[in-house]
Design a protein around this motif. Structure first.
Motif, PDB file in Angstrom:
ATOM      1  N   HIS A 110       0.825  -1.199   0.000  1.00  0.00           N
ATOM      2  CA  HIS A 110       0.000   0.000   0.000  1.00  0.00           C
ATOM      3  C   HIS A 110       0.863   1.256   0.000  1.00  0.00           C
ATOM      4  O   HIS A 110       0.525   2.263  -0.651  1.00  0.00           O
ATOM      5  CB  HIS A 110      -0.942   0.002   1.208  1.00  0.00           C
ATOM      6  CG  HIS A 110      -2.215   0.738   0.976  1.00  0.00           C
ATOM      7  ND1 HIS A 110      -2.395   2.051   1.340  1.00  0.00           N
ATOM      8  CD2 HIS A 110      -3.380   0.358   0.386  1.00  0.00           C
ATOM      9  CE1 HIS A 110      -3.611   2.441   1.009  1.00  0.00           C
ATOM     10  NE2 HIS A 110      -4.226   1.438   0.419  1.00  0.00           N
TER      11      HIS A 110
ATOM     12  N   SER B 174       0.736  -9.674  -2.966  1.00  0.00           N
ATOM     13  CA  SER B 174      -0.721  -9.710  -2.882  1.00  0.00           C
ATOM     14  C   SER B 174      -1.267  -8.901  -4.053  1.00  0.00           C
ATOM     15  O   SER B 174      -0.940  -7.739  -4.232  1.00  0.00           O
ATOM     16  CB  SER B 174      -1.190  -9.091  -1.560  1.00  0.00           C
ATOM     17  OG  SER B 174      -2.578  -8.881  -1.579  1.00  0.00           O
TER      18      SER B 174
ATOM     19  N   ASP C   9      -4.520  -8.583  -4.391  1.00  0.00           N
ATOM     20  CA  ASP C   9      -5.859  -8.211  -3.935  1.00  0.00           C
ATOM     21  C   ASP C   9      -6.021  -6.694  -3.960  1.00  0.00           C
ATOM     22  O   ASP C   9      -5.041  -5.954  -3.858  1.00  0.00           O
ATOM     23  CB  ASP C   9      -6.094  -8.719  -2.514  1.00  0.00           C
ATOM     24  CG  ASP C   9      -5.775 -10.194  -2.362  1.00  0.00           C
ATOM     25  OD1 ASP C   9      -6.548 -11.013  -2.874  1.00  0.00           O
ATOM     26  OD2 ASP C   9      -4.734 -10.515  -1.745  1.00  0.00           O
TER      27      ASP C   9
ATOM     28  N   GLY D 232     -10.155  -8.782  -1.618  1.00  0.00           N
ATOM     29  CA  GLY D 232     -10.390  -7.425  -1.148  1.00  0.00           C
ATOM     30  C   GLY D 232     -11.816  -7.037  -0.839  1.00  0.00           C
ATOM     31  O   GLY D 232     -12.050  -6.072  -0.107  1.00  0.00           O
TER      32      GLY D 232
ATOM     33  N   SER E 118      -2.348  -4.690   0.141  1.00  0.00           N
ATOM     34  CA  SER E 118      -2.780  -4.399  -1.223  1.00  0.00           C
ATOM     35  C   SER E 118      -2.108  -3.134  -1.734  1.00  0.00           C
ATOM     36  O   SER E 118      -1.830  -2.210  -0.973  1.00  0.00           O
ATOM     37  CB  SER E 118      -4.303  -4.221  -1.250  1.00  0.00           C
ATOM     38  OG  SER E 118      -4.735  -3.634  -2.466  1.00  0.00           O
TER      39      SER E 118
ATOM     40  N   ILE F 215      -6.494  -8.137   4.447  1.00  0.00           N
ATOM     41  CA  ILE F 215      -5.623  -7.651   3.377  1.00  0.00           C
ATOM     42  C   ILE F 215      -5.124  -6.252   3.702  1.00  0.00           C
ATOM     43  O   ILE F 215      -3.952  -6.039   3.975  1.00  0.00           O
ATOM     44  CB  ILE F 215      -6.339  -7.677   2.017  1.00  0.00           C
ATOM     45  CG1 ILE F 215      -6.733  -9.116   1.659  1.00  0.00           C
ATOM     46  CG2 ILE F 215      -5.404  -7.119   0.934  1.00  0.00           C
ATOM     47  CD1 ILE F 215      -5.581 -10.099   1.568  1.00  0.00           C
TER      48      ILE F 215
END
Length: 479
Positions: free
Chosen positions: A94, A128, A130, A179, A144, A140
């Motif tokens: 992220h 990941s 997602d 997600g 992500s 998650i």
């Protein structure tokens, strides 16, 4: 090849200890597909001490058989194994998505991969792929790259390219995409509130990007798509056909942990059903099996072939694809331990008027991490105390009145991990706002709603470097 060796060849179990037990080495020599390393297999210490220990462990395993698959969940950010005892040296997905620099994402992945390769790891169960599709997702989150399918897909592809450029196989997970779920599949079986058409238009975009980037493996999620029937994707032939035929994936399909609550039931039955559905490698890491447990699983898979439930050709295909992930990586000189802090600084987002009066008061509102993250160190207090002498760190149990009494005109820095998902943390921040304190809110999870503080710092992750970057920014705002 004997049925027993074929059956062993699709298993990727976890185990206890920082050295390989003799029974496991014998299993590897006799054809066990591989292992997955967790935090319990890594000594806490400096990076040099950790890497030396993991390298020695993997040398034991490769001494038993050179092409054994050695996998690990080294996503970076909140999910780390090599840095389990101290927090990751790189930010997670992220944060990389927030930084918005595909070259930086590729560099970070290559640095992680170079470190893994030097340790003898051949498979990284990352990234990941997602998406963040609901703030209520409990598992998650900052793992992500973000909410936008195209942007996230570009970062997924960059991560795959960086990882595999240094010889370590990447793994896009958790197909068809976790997600939109509000249930942690470690604890229960999520049913996705998504149609097959919605999945194809949104969740599949990052997975398609991974496939186009040449990702060598994909992990299935224990997720039910109602249009595909009642079985989770891991046990669902239709889900695997979509992955193979619609997305064009030709590499190895790996299950998420088969001992997770979402699969449930008999582990041997689940293993056979996953293989029949089209999965290649069975991840069995959460609750480690002993030698007898592995023998039971192997015998169960063999019995399924002998009874006609599992075609031998399907097992041979699965064993072949699993074995392809065991190619020993060549050690490359691409690890840059300074890169992570650079990326974490680029990911920081500051809103409001960030000014700090005096030595701050820090309140780290720790919440229980997901099983995937585990008990990794978290909190801003140690970093800000190092940078600003006189910083006061309060216990997370402190009430709003207790915080106000200690603050006495100083800036209060309250640190959360997804405050929007934890009412008690959100309520405490709101109470501090009502008192009228000079308040800075540092959010280390996926950013949720503004809680009305004077300033807000979003780190997009709780790794060591994300916390350090936030501490630097706050320390620089001192008046």
């Amino acid at each position: 090849m004997s049925l027993h060796r074929l059956a062993s060849g699709v298993l990727l179990p976890g185990f206890h200890g920082t050295t390989a037990p003799d029974w496991l080495l014998k299993r590897v020599a006799d054809g066990l597909g591989g292992v997955v390393l967790f935090g319990r297999n890594v000594v806490a210490g400096t990076a040099e001490e950790t890497d030396a220990q993991v390298t020695a462990l993997n040398a034991q395993l490769r001494g038993a058989r050179a092409d054994v698959v050695i996998g690990i969940d080294e996503e970076g950010g909140d999910v780390t194994r090599l840095d389990y005892g101290r927090g990751s040296e790189v930010p997670g997905n992220h944060a990389l998505g927030a930084a918005g620099d595909l070259g930086l994402t590729r560099e970070v992945a290559a640095s992680i991969g170079s470190r893994l390769a030097a340790c003898g790891v051949s498979l990284n169960l990352a990234p990941s792929a997602d998406l963040v599709l609901t703030l209520d997702d409990p598992v998650i989150g900052v793992r992500s790259f973000g909410s936008d399918p195209v942007a996230a897909g570009a970062h997924v592809a960059a991560f795959v390219e960086g990882m595999q450029a240094v010889g370590v196989a990447a793994c896009a997970k958790h197909f068809p995409g976790h997600g939109a779920s509000t249930v942690d599949s470690h604890a229960a079986l999520p049913v996705l509130p998504r149609s097959a058409a919605e999945l194809a238009a949104v969740e599949f975009v990052p997975f398609r990007a991974a496939v186009q980037a040449g990702v060598r493996s994909v992990m299935t999620g224990h997720l039910v798509v109602p249009e595909w029937g009642p079985e989770p994707a891991t046990l669902n032939p239709r889900a695997l056909r979509v992955l193979r035929e619609d997305l064009g994936f030709t590499g190895a399909v790996i299950t998420d942990g088969l001992d997770m609550k979402a699969v449930g039931g008999d582990l041997a039955e689940g293993s056979v059903r996953a293989l029949v559905a089209g999965v290649d490698a069975l991840c069995l890491g959460g609750e480690p099996l002993d030698d007898d447990g592995l023998r039971w699983l192997v015998d169960s898979i063999v019995a399924a072939v002998e009874s006609g439930v599992l075609p031998r050709e399907r097992l041979e295909e699965a064993a072949r694809r699993t074995a392809a992930l065991g190619t020993p990586p060549s050690s490359v000189d691409g690890h840059d331990p300074s890169l992570g802090l650079k990326a974490a600084r680029a990911a920081l987002e500051v809103r409001g008027d960030l000014r700090v009066s005096g030595a701050p008061v820090v309140l780290d509102l720790a919440v229980e991490a997901s099983i995937a993250v585990g008990d990794v160190p978290w909190g801003l207090g140690p970093y800000l105390s190092e940078l600003v002498p006189g910083t006061t760190v309060l216990p997370p149990s402190s009430s709003a009145d207790e915080v106000a009494a200690v603050a006495s005109g100083r800036t209060v820095v309250v640190v959360t991990r997804e405050a929007h998902r934890h009412a008690w943390a959100r309520d405490l921040v709101s109470a501090l706002v009502k008192i009228g304190l000079d308040l800075v809110h540092v959010e280390t999870g996926v950013p949720g709603p503004d809680l009305g503080t004077t300033a807000r710092v979003d780190t997009h992750g709780g790794s060591r470097v994300c916390l350090r970057a936030a501490a630097e920014r706050i320390a620089a705002a001192g008046t």
